[in-house]
Scaffold this active site. Structure first.
Site, PDB file in Angstrom:
ATOM      1  CG  PHE A  62      36.591  38.574  48.688  1.00  0.00           C
ATOM      2  CD1 PHE A  62      35.233  38.846  49.233  1.00  0.00           C
ATOM      3  CD2 PHE A  62      36.724  38.499  47.386  1.00  0.00           C
ATOM      4  CE1 PHE A  62      34.155  39.216  48.468  1.00  0.00           C
ATOM      5  CE2 PHE A  62      35.809  38.472  46.600  1.00  0.00           C
ATOM      6  CZ  PHE A  62      34.380  38.686  47.120  1.00  0.00           C
TER       7      PHE A  62
ATOM      8  CE  LYS B 119      48.079  36.563  49.842  1.00  0.00           C
ATOM      9  NZ  LYS B 119      47.138  37.394  49.634  1.00  0.00           N
TER      10      LYS B 119
ATOM     11  CD  GLU C 211      45.282  40.842  48.104  1.00  0.00           C
ATOM     12  OE1 GLU C 211      45.061  39.678  48.644  1.00  0.00           O
ATOM     13  OE2 GLU C 211      45.548  41.121  46.925  1.00  0.00           O
TER      14      GLU C 211
ATOM     15  CB  CYS D 196      32.850  29.206  45.569  1.00  0.00           C
ATOM     16  SG  CYS D 196      32.703  27.890  46.827  1.00  0.00           S
TER      17      CYS D 196
ATOM     18  CD  GLU E 217      33.220  32.905  40.282  1.00  0.00           C
ATOM     19  OE1 GLU E 217      33.988  33.177  39.703  1.00  0.00           O
ATOM     20  OE2 GLU E 217      32.749  32.375  41.062  1.00  0.00           O
TER      21      GLU E 217
HETATM   22  P1  NAD Z   1      41.256  35.900  43.914  1.00  0.00           P
HETATM   23  O1  NAD Z   1      41.748  34.952  42.995  1.00  0.00           O
HETATM   24  O2  NAD Z   1      41.227  37.374  43.193  1.00  0.00           O
HETATM   25  O3  NAD Z   1      42.292  35.957  45.137  1.00  0.00           O
HETATM   26  C1  NAD Z   1      42.378  34.669  45.722  1.00  0.00           C
HETATM   27  C2  NAD Z   1      43.944  35.014  46.286  1.00  0.00           C
HETATM   28  O4  NAD Z   1      44.886  34.925  45.567  1.00  0.00           O
HETATM   29  C3  NAD Z   1      44.124  36.255  47.154  1.00  0.00           C
HETATM   30  O5  NAD Z   1      44.816  35.864  48.612  1.00  0.00           O
HETATM   31  C4  NAD Z   1      45.058  36.907  46.387  1.00  0.00           C
HETATM   32  O6  NAD Z   1      45.780  37.628  47.255  1.00  0.00           O
HETATM   33  C5  NAD Z   1      45.848  36.012  45.537  1.00  0.00           C
HETATM   34  N1  NAD Z   1      45.936  36.484  44.213  1.00  0.00           N
HETATM   35  C6  NAD Z   1      45.190  37.274  43.508  1.00  0.00           C
HETATM   36  N2  NAD Z   1      45.889  37.451  42.398  1.00  0.00           N
HETATM   37  C7  NAD Z   1      47.024  36.972  42.443  1.00  0.00           C
HETATM   38  C8  NAD Z   1      48.039  36.713  41.542  1.00  0.00           C
HETATM   39  N3  NAD Z   1      47.889  37.506  40.219  1.00  0.00           N
HETATM   40  N4  NAD Z   1      49.041  36.024  41.658  1.00  0.00           N
HETATM   41  C9  NAD Z   1      49.039  35.338  42.824  1.00  0.00           C
HETATM   42  N5  NAD Z   1      48.104  35.481  43.873  1.00  0.00           N
HETATM   43  C10 NAD Z   1      47.089  36.249  43.642  1.00  0.00           C
HETATM   44  O7  NAD Z   1      39.923  35.689  44.316  1.00  0.00           O
HETATM   45  P2  NAD Z   1      38.897  36.477  45.306  1.00  0.00           P
HETATM   46  O8  NAD Z   1      38.310  37.520  44.590  1.00  0.00           O
HETATM   47  O9  NAD Z   1      39.415  36.733  46.757  1.00  0.00           O
HETATM   48  O10 NAD Z   1      37.698  35.399  45.612  1.00  0.00           O
HETATM   49  C11 NAD Z   1      36.713  35.263  44.716  1.00  0.00           C
HETATM   50  C12 NAD Z   1      36.727  33.963  43.720  1.00  0.00           C
HETATM   51  O11 NAD Z   1      37.027  32.825  44.807  1.00  0.00           O
HETATM   52  C13 NAD Z   1      35.532  33.667  43.106  1.00  0.00           C
HETATM   53  O12 NAD Z   1      36.040  33.251  41.721  1.00  0.00           O
HETATM   54  C14 NAD Z   1      34.777  32.531  43.839  1.00  0.00           C
HETATM   55  O13 NAD Z   1      34.266  31.468  43.203  1.00  0.00           O
HETATM   56  C15 NAD Z   1      36.320  31.767  44.296  1.00  0.00           C
HETATM   57  N6  NAD Z   1      36.139  30.846  45.396  1.00  0.00           N
HETATM   58  C16 NAD Z   1      36.061  29.533  45.172  1.00  0.00           C
HETATM   59  C17 NAD Z   1      35.777  28.619  46.098  1.00  0.00           C
HETATM   60  C18 NAD Z   1      35.805  27.025  45.953  1.00  0.00           C
HETATM   61  O14 NAD Z   1      35.685  26.266  47.032  1.00  0.00           O
HETATM   62  N7  NAD Z   1      35.882  26.644  44.642  1.00  0.00           N
HETATM   63  C19 NAD Z   1      35.436  28.984  47.475  1.00  0.00           C
HETATM   64  C20 NAD Z   1      35.519  30.515  47.867  1.00  0.00           C
HETATM   65  C21 NAD Z   1      35.755  31.291  46.690  1.00  0.00           C
END
Ligand code: NAD
Length: 491
Positions: free
Chosen positions: A151, A175, A178, A283, A384
């Site tokens: 997000f 994808k 959401e 991140c 985190e």
């Molecule tokens: P998230 O892991 O909740 O969701 C990321 C994606 O995964 C979304 O599209 C979501 O629909 C999907 N998803 C979530 N749960 C799932 C499941 N159980 N099975 C399959 N798909 C699933 O992450 P978020 O809250 O959207 O983003 C924040 C996180 O992203 C933080 O931990 C941040 O550090 C990390 N992030 C990392 C980087 C990097 O470059 N390392 C960059 C940006 C964000």
């Protein structure tokens, strides 16, 4: 959009999902619903993959110099739509207008780099590996590839992958998160205008079921993921179990060392932006400050002033320096972790809990927070938080500070502020993280460098962006060739 519901973009057409489940997309500053997003069922992934598979035949045969022409048009369209897209990002994600403009720029830079693909995907060759025998290595695309994005950077992160995937000749399915699907909707409106052939770029909105259908589909050859570490591990293992390539970028807890010889005014300004910019939902946010020797009290005093004076509000309002966090669950989790830090013995120097913004009383705001004397072994030092919370730890020497840096499970970024080249070099050499900042607060690699997270921040070997992206989306083919010289005598 259609009747307030977002659409998928499949085979060059905007299509309404048959999903029975929809989610509201919220403006986190106003807590008002903006639209709804479908949680597309697996069958819709199946359709998108079959259309992408059909499009791949022609797309990989399109010369690379022609494949990049729609990318050039996309760059121009992104620039022309910068203001509209930035407003969408701010409305669904919460960051300030300036931060939204910044993320669009970093996304555009990846489109620019991918436009160099005719050179970037060149192979190698050796003449006469044996007498009259030549050997070549050529790069060919994989086929259908997919990305699943988080997000916090709804426009930039899809662009870490999409331009490289299609420039190298693959067909790509996105994808998006959401929570913030409107930015991708706009991005795909621009993609439609840029004139990619139908099926080359597709958008399927959804949640877990949609992701699992991509992970299990035998024709999806590679998966790029950015999000939390728990989900990154899940995606990496399920994709690998299904024989796919995977590059999965996870969470972070980024330490920043502040040496006694650091320029305090510059360090404070940069640290405040790194820790509290994007409401700490980056991140590459500085989340732990390790102050060394006599920098300790001076730094805590100045960062506390910067935190307390940061203007929090709705990101489209004039002068606002920090917006809300993404949703009420995040707000509750962040405030809970601040309380946990206090219970663990940290001193709450600036408390951002339970605050409201006038005119936006329902918004999901957490104000900048500074915790001092955070115990290195406690949960708060390692979890985190993903919110505007800076945890300060104290170290006697640079060696003690580097030991604290290297004790953490994540490895996305580590920074140091110092006036000494020797100390900076020692840090660069010894710090256990993939992105290093020296007198820099957010060491975000430019598009022409890989985004090099390590440890629990990355699962895979080839990272996103630059030549790593080119390698990830191509497979090498080695050709050994013999043309005996006698065969040319007949002509
Ligand atoms: P998230 O892991 O909740 O969701 C990321 C994606 O995964 C979304 O599209 C979501 O629909 C999907 N998803 C979530 N749960 C799932 C499941 N159980 N099975 C399959 N798909 C699933 O992450 P978020 O809250 O959207 O983003 C924040 C996180 O992203 C933080 O931990 C941040 O550090 C990390 N992030 C990392 C980087 C990097 O470059 N390392 C960059 C940006 C964000």
């Amino acid at each position: 959009m259609n009747n307030g519901q977002l659409l998928n973009f499949v085979d060059g057409q905007w299509v309404r999902s048959s999903a029975s489940d929809y989610l509201d997309v919220m403006n986190p500053a106003t807590a008002q619903a903006l639209t709804t997003v479908p949680l597309s069922p697996g069958a819709e992934v199946e359709t998108a993959v079959s259309k992408a598979t059909a499009a791949f035949y022609e797309w990989r045969r399109t010369p690379s110099g022609e494949r990049i022409q729609p990318l050039f048009r996309l760059k121009t369209l992104l620039e022309e739509s910068r203001d509209e897209l930035a407003r969408i990002i701010t409305n669904e994600c919460g960051k300030t207008y300036g931060e939204s403009v910044g993320e669009i720029q970093r996304g555009i830079e990846n489109v620019e780099v991918a436009c160099g693909i005719p050179m970037l995907m060149q192979g190698t060759n050796n003449e006469d590996i044996a007498s009259g025998i030549d050997e070549h290595m050529i790069r060919q695309p994989l086929g259908v590839v997919a990305a699943i994005t988080p997000f916090n950077f709804p426009a930039m992160i899809p662009l870490w992958f999409l331009p490289y995937a299609v420039a190298t000749g693959n067909c790509f399915i996105l994808k998006p998160s959401e929570k913030v699907p409107m930015s991708s909707q706009k991005l795909f409106e621009l993609i439609e205008k840029a004139g990619f052939p139908a099926g080359v770029l597709q958008l399927v909105n959804g949640g877990k079921e949609t992701v699992d259908a991509l992970l299990d589909h035998p024709s999806v050859r590679a998966v790029s993921f950015v999000g939390s570490t728990a989900v990154a591990k899940y995606i990496y293992s399920r994709a690998a179990a299904n024989g796919k390539r995977a590059q999965c970028q996870g969470g972070a807890k980024n330490p920043v060392v502040i040496m006694p010889d650091a320029d305090l005014e510059m360090t404070t300004r940069i640290m405040a932006d790194s820790a509290f910019g994007c409401a700490g939902q980056r991140c590459l946010a500085a989340s732990v400050a390790i102050a060394v020797g006599d920098a300790q009290d001076r730094f805590v005093e100045s960062i506390a002033d910067a935190a307390a004076s940061r203007k929090v509000g709705y990101g489209l309002d004039e002068g606002v320096q920090m917006g809300p966090v993404i949703d009420p669950n995040s707000k509750a989790r962040i405030e809970g972790l601040i309380s946990k830090g206090v219970l663990e013995g940290a001193k709450l120097v600036v408390d951002g809990r339970h605050q409201t913004v006038s005119g936006y009383e329902d918004g999901y705001f957490v104000f900048p927070t500074v915790l001092d004397h955070v115990p290195p072994q406690g949960e708060i030092a390692h979890t985190e938080i993903f919110g505007p919370v800076l945890s300060v730890m104290r170290a006697k020497t640079v060696d003690d500070a580097i030991e604290l840096v290297n004790k953490r499970a994540y490895g996305n970024m580590a920074c140091i502020f110092t006036g000494s080249g020797a100390v900076a070099r020692k840090f660069r050499y010894e710090a256990d993280a993939g992105n290093i900042g020296i007198n820099i607060g957010v060491a975000a690699p430019m598009a022409y460098f890989p985004f090099s997270g390590w440890n629990e921040s990355f699962f895979g070997d080839l990272h996103g962006q630059s030549h790593h992206g080119v390698e990830f989306y191509t497979q090498t083919k080695v050709v050994v060739e013999r043309w005996p010289k006698e065969w040319s005598r007949q002509f």
